[in-house]
Scaffold this active site. Sequence first.
Site, PDB file in Angstrom:
ATOM      1  N   THR A 135       2.313  64.414  13.707  1.00  0.00           N
ATOM      2  CA  THR A 135       0.852  64.359  13.680  1.00  0.00           C
ATOM      3  C   THR A 135       0.385  63.171  12.844  1.00  0.00           C
ATOM      4  OG1 THR A 135       0.670  66.741  13.985  1.00  0.00           O
ATOM      5  CG2 THR A 135      -1.219  65.636  12.957  1.00  0.00           C
ATOM      6  N   THR A 191       5.502  59.226  -2.698  1.00  0.00           N
ATOM      7  CA  THR A 191       6.960  59.311  -2.801  1.00  0.00           C
ATOM      8  C   THR A 191       7.554  59.805  -1.484  1.00  0.00           C
ATOM      9  OG1 THR A 191       6.714  59.822  -5.136  1.00  0.00           O
ATOM     10  CG2 THR A 191       8.850  60.342  -4.148  1.00  0.00           C
ATOM     11  N   GLY A 231      10.992  64.954  13.202  1.00  0.00           N
ATOM     12  CA  GLY A 231      12.361  65.436  13.051  1.00  0.00           C
ATOM     13  C   GLY A 231      12.607  66.859  13.525  1.00  0.00           C
ATOM     14  N   CYS A 251       0.729  74.068  17.986  1.00  0.00           N
ATOM     15  CA  CYS A 251      -0.393  73.580  17.162  1.00  0.00           C
ATOM     16  C   CYS A 251      -1.724  74.164  17.606  1.00  0.00           C
ATOM     17  CB  CYS A 251      -0.462  72.059  17.208  1.00  0.00           C
ATOM     18  SG  CYS A 251       1.031  71.306  16.592  1.00  0.00           S
ATOM     19  N   GLN A 291       8.810  64.643  21.972  1.00  0.00           N
ATOM     20  CA  GLN A 291       9.629  65.547  22.799  1.00  0.00           C
ATOM     21  C   GLN A 291      10.667  64.774  23.615  1.00  0.00           C
ATOM     22  OE1 GLN A 291       9.527  68.745  22.489  1.00  0.00           O
ATOM     23  NE2 GLN A 291       7.554  69.147  21.514  1.00  0.00           N
TER      24      GLN A 291
HETATM   25  C1  LIG Z   1       4.336  65.623  21.798  1.00  0.00           C
HETATM   26  C2  LIG Z   1       4.103  65.969  20.359  1.00  0.00           C
HETATM   27  N1  LIG Z   1       3.526  65.059  19.556  1.00  0.00           N
HETATM   28  C3  LIG Z   1       3.286  65.312  18.260  1.00  0.00           C
HETATM   29  C4  LIG Z   1       3.636  66.520  17.685  1.00  0.00           C
HETATM   30  C5  LIG Z   1       3.310  66.781  16.235  1.00  0.00           C
HETATM   31  O1  LIG Z   1       4.451  66.771  15.429  1.00  0.00           O
HETATM   32  P1  LIG Z   1       4.426  67.505  13.996  1.00  0.00           P
HETATM   33  O2  LIG Z   1       4.548  68.960  14.255  1.00  0.00           O
HETATM   34  O3  LIG Z   1       5.635  66.934  13.288  1.00  0.00           O
HETATM   35  O4  LIG Z   1       3.184  67.125  13.328  1.00  0.00           O
HETATM   36  C6  LIG Z   1       4.242  67.497  18.489  1.00  0.00           C
HETATM   37  C7  LIG Z   1       4.573  68.828  17.923  1.00  0.00           C
HETATM   38  O5  LIG Z   1       4.510  69.832  18.591  1.00  0.00           O
HETATM   39  C8  LIG Z   1       4.485  67.207  19.857  1.00  0.00           C
HETATM   40  O6  LIG Z   1       5.049  68.110  20.667  1.00  0.00           O
END
Ligand SMILES: Cc1ncc(COP(=O)(O)O)c(C=O)c1O
Length: 386
Positions: A73, A241, A204, A329, A183
């Site tokens: 994100t 950090t 990660g 999310c 993904q």
């Molecule tokens: C395509 C995609 N982009 C971005 C993210 C966001 O990653 P994070 O959970 O590390 O913020 C996700 C997480 O589900 C994702 O599937």
Amino acid sequence: MSSEVYFDNNATTPCLDAVIAAVSDALGTNFGNPSSAHCRGYMRQEALGAARAFVEDVLGAPAGSAIFTSGGTEANNLVVLGVLRQAQARTPEPIRLITSPVEHSSVTRVADALVTQGVTVDYLPVGSDGVVSTDELELLLARPAALVSLQWANSETGVVQLIDRVAAICRDAGTPLHCDAAQAVGKLPIDLSTLPIDYLTFTGHKLHAPPGIGVVIDTAQRLSQSLWYGGDQERGLRPGTQNLAAIIGLREALEIRSADLDASVDHLRTLRDRFERLILQRIPTANVNGLESPRVCNTSNVCFPGIEGQALVAQMSRRGVCCSQTSACTSHVPRPSSALLAMGLSEEDAFASVRFSFSVLNTDAEVQAVADLLSEVYRDLLRLST
Ligand SMILES: Cc1ncc(COP(=O)(O)O)c(C=O)c1O
């Protein structure tokens, strides 16, 4: 189910034992701040540099191009907001972002925010296969745009975009391309030395590293606009950090996956294909969304007509099976998946769809057991709804 089955690996994956050991070592015996000017700091600076070099090398990216963030994100925000703000600072002319309706919320909500700040956002249309129109991209790029932001693989359907073609079109138009590869990394071969992607982002925890670590590959080191104020870490673009333990965990996970990418992809594809075959045999009315589309190897999105997907997820969960309806999310919000709506599904079919996403730790026996259970649960739910 005698033990839990976890088929929600697009939401997050368990850390591998070797990753936990590496993280634990970096939190305990080998703790330290890479910015400290003493022997422990120098040692940690070396470990940070080695992890950065490994991540760059494994993706075919230039030395010094990786910026570590707190996740996917933040990586997407840093690129999309950063590039657009840099463009705004360069010209008083109105500026434009091109993206798609099937992006993760960490891109679409940034786009929504940018609209309120006077940026024009153009959305590429998506076909019923979930793939964005590259013809339309060429048309849209007849006028200048500050950035094209397009994901590589969709988290809900697994549909893969024609990134080679998209990258070539953007290069020819002279427009920078951001690709959200959260993904895709670890499931598709990626070589940035032959693919003109300006900004690649990933996280990660989709590939057995801990959550809370993400990466921006800023191929030509053109990002200069930080979203935060603080120290000089990560070229000042992501001050604070570094989460070195998570960075080391990510390096370990990438090292393991890159050593056996082909075998992992084969295993994942075998599980997915068998799962879909079994479901379609047992539930002839079910549809796999995007079945004929180019798809990443580990994701099945299945429409179970006549029922609520959320009810199916809850019933499977009661029996020890973890699957999900939409992206983690946004899954607490009862909204139909925007990716499925963009592919032309009705709201009812989008609500009736459930995602199953596999990891290398899943087995054929789990696939068989979940397919059996699903057909029972589906029949029960259908009976209740009629
Ligand atoms: C395509 C995609 N982009 C971005 C993210 C966001 O990653 P994070 O959970 O590390 O913020 C996700 C997480 O589900 C994702 O599937």
